[in-house]
Design a protein around this motif. Structure first.
Motif, mmCIF file in Angstrom:
data_model
loop_
_atom_site.group_PDB
_atom_site.id
_atom_site.type_symbol
_atom_site.label_atom_id
_atom_site.label_comp_id
_atom_site.label_asym_id
_atom_site.label_seq_id
_atom_site.Cartn_x
_atom_site.Cartn_y
_atom_site.Cartn_z
ATOM 1 N N VAL A 43 1.310 -1.919 0.331
ATOM 2 C CA VAL A 43 0.068 0.346 -0.020
ATOM 3 C C VAL A 43 1.320 1.627 0.108
ATOM 4 N N THR A 44 0.431 2.375 -0.205
ATOM 5 C CA THR A 44 1.239 3.741 -0.057
ATOM 6 C C THR A 44 1.621 3.520 1.425
ATOM 7 N N PRO A 45 2.604 4.225 1.831
ATOM 8 C CA PRO A 45 3.458 4.412 2.464
ATOM 9 C C PRO A 45 2.387 4.765 4.346
ATOM 10 N N ASP A 46 1.981 5.854 3.294
ATOM 11 C CA ASP A 46 1.409 6.915 4.945
ATOM 12 C C ASP A 46 0.253 5.887 5.285
ATOM 13 N N LEU A 47 -0.555 4.777 4.472
ATOM 14 C CA LEU A 47 -1.079 4.277 5.188
ATOM 15 C C LEU A 47 -0.794 2.598 5.648
ATOM 16 N N ALA A 48 0.491 2.917 5.332
ATOM 17 C CA ALA A 48 0.448 1.262 6.185
ATOM 18 C C ALA A 48 1.006 1.748 7.393
ATOM 19 N N VAL A 49 0.291 1.616 8.546
ATOM 20 C CA VAL A 49 0.081 1.784 10.029
ATOM 21 C C VAL A 49 -0.752 0.611 10.361
ATOM 22 N N PRO A 50 -0.310 0.234 11.778
ATOM 23 C CA PRO A 50 -1.530 -1.136 12.336
ATOM 24 C C PRO A 50 -2.400 -0.067 12.461
ATOM 25 N N GLY A 51 -4.090 -0.912 12.385
ATOM 26 C CA GLY A 51 -5.204 -0.283 13.136
ATOM 27 C C GLY A 51 -5.504 0.532 11.441
ATOM 28 N N THR A 52 -5.726 0.075 10.249
ATOM 29 C CA THR A 52 -5.950 1.389 8.825
ATOM 30 C C THR A 52 -6.831 0.434 8.770
#
Length: 833
Positions: free
Chosen positions: A792-801
């Motif tokens: 995914v795009t880096p800005d979305l690569a966060v747990p909980g997204t």
């Protein structure tokens, strides 16, 4: 005629012409193309000119998409009309299962930006009333697709190539290739016509070329013999017939209606398109024979084979059913010509095995569709070092020189031809030429219900099922009949103990006084200490992931490298060429390499009870402590004895549980299998296949080469900084750092359909915006829901997204979770005992 060039392209069909054009467009101003006859005189001249988008391969879909877009620009550039009729492509389905296939493909197509739309039977009938639709479930429609005139598009590319400085020489045949160590010397012979045949003259020249590309089409076997390699590209007969005018069609068009799209009735193994008031019927029938297994006869030029109407009678009758008005049309013309195939239907594009600066572009069953994109991406590989997409799935070395034969290629190519329109289940296993490569325990595993998959020729258990179970009947686009058995196997490893056959792993020994220095620069991670192991990556010159290795260090300059089973020759070729390119810091730093894949079998034993099983058979002064953390810690390797079998044991498990890989002499495999099975019976040990293992590794977020890891992403984009030592210099480091992180690998838990899991080909959405794609998918026994990995795009690569996954034309909720959602601290792997 010029005799010294930067690049020489051999073959003047659509593919070769495109390659020459794109090399010139990429900036090489010294390119020559040789054609033994006239341009288009191979399969190009009798091709139907269809441009099918449909393809389950990510790389091939990109290639087809580029071609379709590129061909629309040629007239403006060259002034020549390429004959592109953008009429659309209507792919019809008679069953729900076929619609399931189209829905999986459509989601895959979205990841490449390919446009499509769905049509109901009523919508089809309203737009094209000549089509019978009562027995249809629906259709997938590509409105930007259509057909093209093969000769016209080839000539347009040829003119564009000439405008860019490419020299095109006709009636010159390449007769010999010689590598001098710095460049190629290609002996070419002038050809002439005599009595209708093409014959050589006494005129010869030697052309010096830094790079050579072969796009020899049906002549691939002759090319292979001259190069001293094997190329599994052999033609198969392909028939299509041209019908006289259909009065109903003439009337329909005369009323101002637009031309019908290319009509694909996959369940009837045929396609139909308009042709001057009539129809063309093309078929992919069973029992079409391979031709020219050992080379094309000199007398065969732009020739055809005799038509075999009996072989296609069923498809002809199906056409009359689908378009009733064509039933009374007479036969106007017929074609039965050679179309080159490969065992998996995808072309062979990339560096030739074992050769420098020799590039193959062979085996194009859909050559017109693929020509433009092949030229574009191969030119990137040659000029820039890598393509913008991962081309590994098309690499010629996916079929090993060690075991691939002419008989294998011919029979598999026939199978591939008659499988063009079958249902392409993601879990399909094709039966031709099997079993071929079998480990010793094959018969034992088969007797216990193993259902085998095919990996680089090897038979590898996918899962185990009861007697009488049919693997073919179990396949599905949803959860197939095998799914319940894979669940039981996965649970066995999570809760008890399982045994996996991993013999297909690629294994190399690397040794010599320069081994450590070479390997340290060749890979991006720290090298392990003696007796320890490490996971690392060899990078491309662009800093992307070329190969994944588990490295075991047995001595100061003695290493054992384990990599993916599907890529043995691919890895070996890269290693050998890297060693050849390596510049040691001092004299005498030679490096030796040996492929020992067939010498060592591998069993992986894993699960909370795996240590208990091994304790029963290990021969040691103190069996109770031999496998303890103190004596055999995680990520270490030891030479042990299990019964009478010497074993190189590695404490690592791809499943994320306590476990060991047991590398053993191949000739002792049956002995070791029996020994482990007997001991395992007392602990409830279950035989486990590759599908359960694939699910389990996703619960640990373990990336796999060919899915999460490839030549279109760096290790940092794969989110693996812990395996990259930025404190040392290594091949590809600067480019990796300069690339940054364009997208990022994540793990997702998915609340999908109750009867299906993702396959790893699906698009990812954030609301209405496509933001990435899955690269792996399956079911998690630990979480009781679907699981997947992807980018995914880096800005979305966060747990909980929160995202959505496209499955069966619907969006299903998905959530990005932390890496290794199962046992993130690795406590179960490190457990003592």
């Amino acid at each position: 005629m010029k005799t010294q060039v930067k690049a020489l392209v051999v073959g003047g069909g659509a593919v070769g012409t495109s390659i020459a054009y794109h090399l010139a467009r990429a900036g090489w101003d010294d390119v020559m193309l040789l054609e033994r006859d006239e341009l288009t005189s191979g399969s190009t001249w009798h091709a139907a000119g269809l441009l099918p988008y449909f393809n389950m391969s990510y790389a091939t879909t990109h290639i087809h998409d580029y071609s379709i877009r590129f061909y629309k620009t040629l007239e403006e550039e060259t002034g020549l009309n390429a004959g592109f009729a953008v009429v659309g492509n209507l792919r019809m389905a008679q069953t729900q299962e076929r619609m399931d296939e189209y829905m999986l493909y459509a989601s895959t197509a979205e990841t490449c930006g390919v446009p499509y739309q769905w049509m109901t039977p009523d919508e089809i009938k309203a737009k094209w009333p000549l089509i019978r639709t009562q027995d249809l479930k629906g259709a997938l429609y590509h409105h930007t697709d259509g057909y093209i005139n093969p000769a016209d598009v080839t000539m347009a590319m040829a003119k564009g190539a000439r405008q860019r400085g490419v020299m095109i020489e006709r009636k010159w045949q390449a007769d010999a290739f010689h590598w001098t160590g710095t460049h190629w010397e290609v002996t070419a012979t002038k050809m002439t016509e005599k009595g209708g045949n093409l014959v050589p003259t006494d005129e010869q020249v030697v052309i010096t070329a830094e790079h050579v590309v072969t796009a020899s089409g049906n002549h691939a076997q002759r090319t292979a013999q001259m190069l001293g390699i094997k190329i599994p590209a052999i033609p198969v007969e392909h028939q299509f017939i041209v019908m006289d005018q259909d009065p109903e069609l003439v009337k329909f068009r005369g009323e101002g209606n637009v031309e019908h799209p290319v009509i694909r009735d996959a369940d009837a193994q045929s396609y139909v398109r308009e042709e001057r008031g009539g129809w063309i019927l093309g078929v992919y029938e069973k029992h079409a024979p391979a031709r020219f297994e050992y080379g094309v006869p000199d007398s065969f030029r732009a020739d055809l084979f005799q038509l075999d109407l009996e072989r296609i009678e069923g498809q002809y009758m199906a056409m009359n059913h689908r378009i009733p008005s064509c039933e009374n049309c007479g036969l106007k013309d017929d074609f039965n010509g050679p179309i080159c195939y490969t065992p998996d239907g995808n072309p062979l594009v990339g560096p030739a095995p074992g050769l420098r600066n020799m590039w193959l572009a062979e085996g194009f069953s859909f050559g017109i569709t693929a020509a433009g994109g092949t030229g574009y991406y191969l030119a990137q590989m040659m000029v820039e070092g890598e393509a913008e997409i991962d081309m590994a799935s098309l690499d010629p070395k996916r079929y090993s020189q060690n075991w691939m034969t002419t008989e294998f290629a011919a029979r598999k190519n026939e199978e591939c031809y008659d499988h063009v329109y079958i249902l392409h289940h993601p879990d399909e296993e094709r039966p031709a030429c099997r079993p071929l490569r079998t480990a010793p325990a094959y018969d034992r595993q088969k007797a216990r219900g193993a259902q085998f998959g095919w990996v680089n020729g090897w038979e590898r258990p996918n899962y185990y099922a009861p007697e009488g179970f049919s693997d073919h009947a179990a396949r599905s686009f949803r959860r197939g009949g095998w799914w319940q058995y894979a669940v039981e196997e996965a649970k066995a490893i999570r809760e008890g103990v399982g045994l996996i056959d991993a013999t297909a792993f690629t294994k190399h020994k690397l040794f010599g006084p320069g081994a450590t220095e070479f390997l340290d620069h060749f890979t991006c991670n720290k090298l392990p200490r003696i007796g320890r192991i490490n996971l690392t990556y060899a990078l491309t010159s662009h800093g992307t992931t070329r190969t994944e290795y588990t490295i075991i260090r047995w001595a100061e300059n003695e290493y054992y490298l384990v990599s993916a089973g599907a890529w043995t020759e691919y890895d070996q070729d890269y290693l050998l060429k890297a060693i050849d390119d390596w510049n040691p810091t001092s004299e005498g730093q030679w490096v030796g390499i040996q492929d020992v894949t067939t010498q060592w079998g591998v069993f992986a034993i894993a699960g909370p009870k795996s240590r208990d099983v091994l304790k029963e058979v290990i021969k040691d002064a103190d069996p109770e402590t031999a496998l303890s953390n103190k004596r055999f810690p995680w990520l270490s390797a030891r030479q042990i004895e299990l019964g009478m079998c010497p074993v190189n044991a590695i404490r690592v498990a791809y499943t994320g549980e306590l476990g060991w890989e047991l590398h053993h002499p191949m000739e002792m495999q049956n002995y070791l299998f029996d020994l482990l099975e007997k001991a395992g019976d007392r602990h409830g040990m279950k035989l486990v296949g590759a599908r359960a293992q694939n699910w389990l590794r996703q619960e640990k977020s373990y990336r796999a080469f060919g899915t999460e890891l490839g030549r279109d992403a760096t290790p940092l984009e794969a989110d693996l900084p812990r395996f990259v030592d930025l404190g040392k210099d290594f091949h590809g480091k600067a480019r990796m750092q300069a690339t940054g992180v364009r997208s990022k690998c994540v793990t997702l838990l998915i609340d999908g359909p109750e009867d299906a899991d993702p396959w790893g080909r699906e698009a990812l959405y954030n609301g209405d915006t496509r933001v990435g794609r899955l690269t792996s998918g399956g079911y998690s026994v630990a979480f009781g829901k679907s699981i997947g990995m992807g980018y995914v795009t880096p800005d979305l690569a966060v747990p909980g997204t929160k995202l959505q996954v496209k499955m069966f034309d619907q969006l299903w909720p998905a959530e990005i979770v932390e890496d290794s959602p199962y046992d993130p601290t690795n406590a179960r792997i490190r457990v003592d005992g």
